[in-house]
Design an enzyme around this catalytic site. Structure first.
Site, PDB file in Angstrom:
ATOM      1  N   LYS A  27      50.888  36.899   5.493  1.00 63.40           N
ATOM      2  CA  LYS A  27      51.417  35.784   4.700  1.00 63.40           C
ATOM      3  C   LYS A  27      52.639  35.257   5.415  1.00 63.40           C
ATOM      4  O   LYS A  27      53.295  35.985   6.144  1.00 63.40           O
ATOM      5  CB  LYS A  27      51.816  36.268   3.299  1.00 63.40           C
ATOM      6  CG  LYS A  27      51.909  35.185   2.273  1.00 63.40           C
ATOM      7  CD  LYS A  27      50.527  34.803   1.811  1.00 63.40           C
ATOM      8  CE  LYS A  27      50.516  34.019   0.540  1.00 63.40           C
ATOM      9  NZ  LYS A  27      49.226  34.184  -0.146  1.00 63.40           N
TER      10      LYS A  27
HETATM   11  N1  GLU Z   1      46.980  31.181  -0.154  1.00 68.82           N
HETATM   12  C1  GLU Z   1      45.696  31.625  -0.581  1.00 68.82           C
HETATM   13  C2  GLU Z   1      45.769  33.029  -1.141  1.00 68.82           C
HETATM   14  O1  GLU Z   1      46.813  33.472  -1.537  1.00 68.82           O
HETATM   15  C3  GLU Z   1      44.624  31.473   0.490  1.00 68.82           C
HETATM   16  C4  GLU Z   1      44.882  32.200   1.767  1.00 68.82           C
HETATM   17  C5  GLU Z   1      43.917  31.876   2.893  1.00 68.82           C
HETATM   18  O2  GLU Z   1      43.012  31.106   2.685  1.00 68.82           O
HETATM   19  O3  GLU Z   1      44.134  32.433   3.963  1.00 68.82           O
HETATM   20  O4  GLU Z   1      44.791  33.688  -1.300  1.00 68.82           O
END
Ligand code: GLU
Length: 412
Positions: A105
């Site tokens: 993240k």
């Molecule tokens: N931000 C989204 C999540 O928390 C998607 C992450 C992604 O597609 O890599 O799952």
């Protein structure tokens, strides 16, 4: 709202599930720390000529199951520990939904609403410049999260491509269609969450027009509410960061979205009563859907929740102290790592399309998402039955089994 460190919460969840699974201590020790943290600063020229220095992070938590994968968040509350927690949750989520990714993240500590478009673009590009040598289609694949969208992803792909010397769409997912984005990606998370809602409603034997309150009206909350109403649920509450609106007759989501676009907020929507983001959690609805930020349901308000089920569409909306209270009160909590996993599943489909050059129709994407969600639901449900624990612990047990197998398979 009490101040709770999300990484501490994530580690409590991990420890709880590790005990149930009797996970090897070595694997547990590995999973208690991220593999890599990139801590970057970005000087950005503001429109008035001044320079402002922003701080950002990319946490690459674990890549045993495949490339690091997870979104990028732009929010004033972003800090190291929040991003660490979110990266850890991505590892669990990707394993629960069964896609070949590790977890990561990223985030920038910024209120993007206070930046002009030009400032936002320069900041987004600078961030990619800082982390470019640590990401890539086979290394780490970012995506949107809170306050980031396809336009920002497009700037980022362009910046990465310049550095790589070739157009590289598979480095980022959640792109616009014109740059290799996937059909269905925009609505994927909300759509898949409603697939889970339908499965939970079956278990709970909820009737047609069961009432739903949604906290948060970003991409996820908006599409969740839209698909829920199309599937004969009655959405009676919606909210954004400025507050919520309530109508016992149910809300017309498309009209509310139009209002929000014009007014910049939900409050004031004709024919509705105002309600705060805290109070809406305690309403006597059938289903409560936190789709905003972390730590909304905690020790202090868990006893006041009246919903029969909570479908977590935000990441980390329920604290580890609230979980046992809700479990005792027989409220069915469907954890984030299952109910919002359709977003990253659709990212996987986008990434696969970029790599193969073969593109799917919207119908094909949504059908595949339905299959992912159903399979994950059944796997988590069976694990819950086998272990007699709540759905979160069950999802973690399932994920940890898969992650541990990959870590051991690769050799310690
Ligand atoms: N931000 C989204 C999540 O928390 C998607 C992450 C992604 O597609 O890599 O799952």
């Amino acid at each position: 709202m009490p101040k709770i460190n999300p990484f501490r919460s994530a580690m409590r969840q991990l420890t709880r599930a590790a005990e149930v699974l009797q996970l090897e201590p070595d694997i547990l020790a590995i999973l208690k720390k991220p593999y890599k943290i990139l801590d970057v600063t970005m000087p950005v020229r503001m429109d008035d000529g001044s320079i402002k220095v922003f701080e950002g992070f990319r946490v690459q938590y674990n890549d045993a199951r495949g490339p690091y994968k997870g979104g990028l968040r732009f929010h004033p509350q972003v800090d190291r520990d929040e991003v660490k927690a979110l990266a850890f949750w991505m590892c669990i989520k990707n394993a629960v939904i069964g896609i070949p990714y590790g977890g990561a993240k990223g985030g920038i500590t910024v209120d993007p609403k206070k930046l002009s478009k030009g400032e936002l673009e320069r900041l987004s590009r600078k961030f990619i410049e800082r982390i470019a040598h640590n990401i890539g289609p086979e290394t780490d694949v970012p995506a949107p999260d809170v306050n980031t969208d396809p336009e920002i992803m497009a700037w980022m792909v362009d910046e990465y491509s310049k550095i790589a010397g070739k157009f590289t769409p598979a480095v980022i997912t959640g792109k616009p269609l014109s740059l290799g984005g996937s059909e269905g990606r925009e609505e994927a998370t909300g759509f898949s969450g409603v697939e889970v809602l339908k499965l939970a409603a079956q278990e709970l034997k909820l009737k047609k027009n069961a009432t739903v309150a949604v906290q948060g009206f970003g991409n996820v909350g908006h599409y969740f509410a839209l698909f829920a109403s199309r599937n004969k649920f009655k959405v009676v509450v919606l909210s954004d960061s400025k507050g919520g609106i309530y109508s016992a007759r149910g809300l017309d989501i498309a009209k509310v979205a139009e209002w929000k676009k014009q007014m910049g907020q939900l409050k004031g929507y004709p024919g509705t009563a105002e309600i705060t983001n805290e109070k809406l959690l305690e309403l006597p609805v059938d289903v409560l859907v936190p789709a905003a930020l972390e730590n909304q349901i905690h020790e202090k308000n868990a006893r006041k929740i009246k919903a029969k089920s909570i479908i977590e569409m935000a990441n980390g909306p329920t604290t580890p102290d609230a979980d046992p209270i809700l479990w005792k009160r027989k409220i069915l909590v469907v954890p984030d790592v299952l109910s919002n996993a359709g977003g990253v599943a659709s990212s996987f489909l986008e990434w696969s399309q970029n790599r193969s050059g073969y593109y799917l129709s919207k119908q094909e994407v949504l059908k595949r998402l339905q299959k992912y969600m159903l399979e994950a639901w059944q796997n988590v449900w069976n694990t819950q039955k086998a272990y007699g624990k709540d759905l979160r612990t069950a999802a973690y047990v399932l994920a940890l089994t898969r992650i541990a197998e990959a870590i051991k398979g690769r050799g310690l």
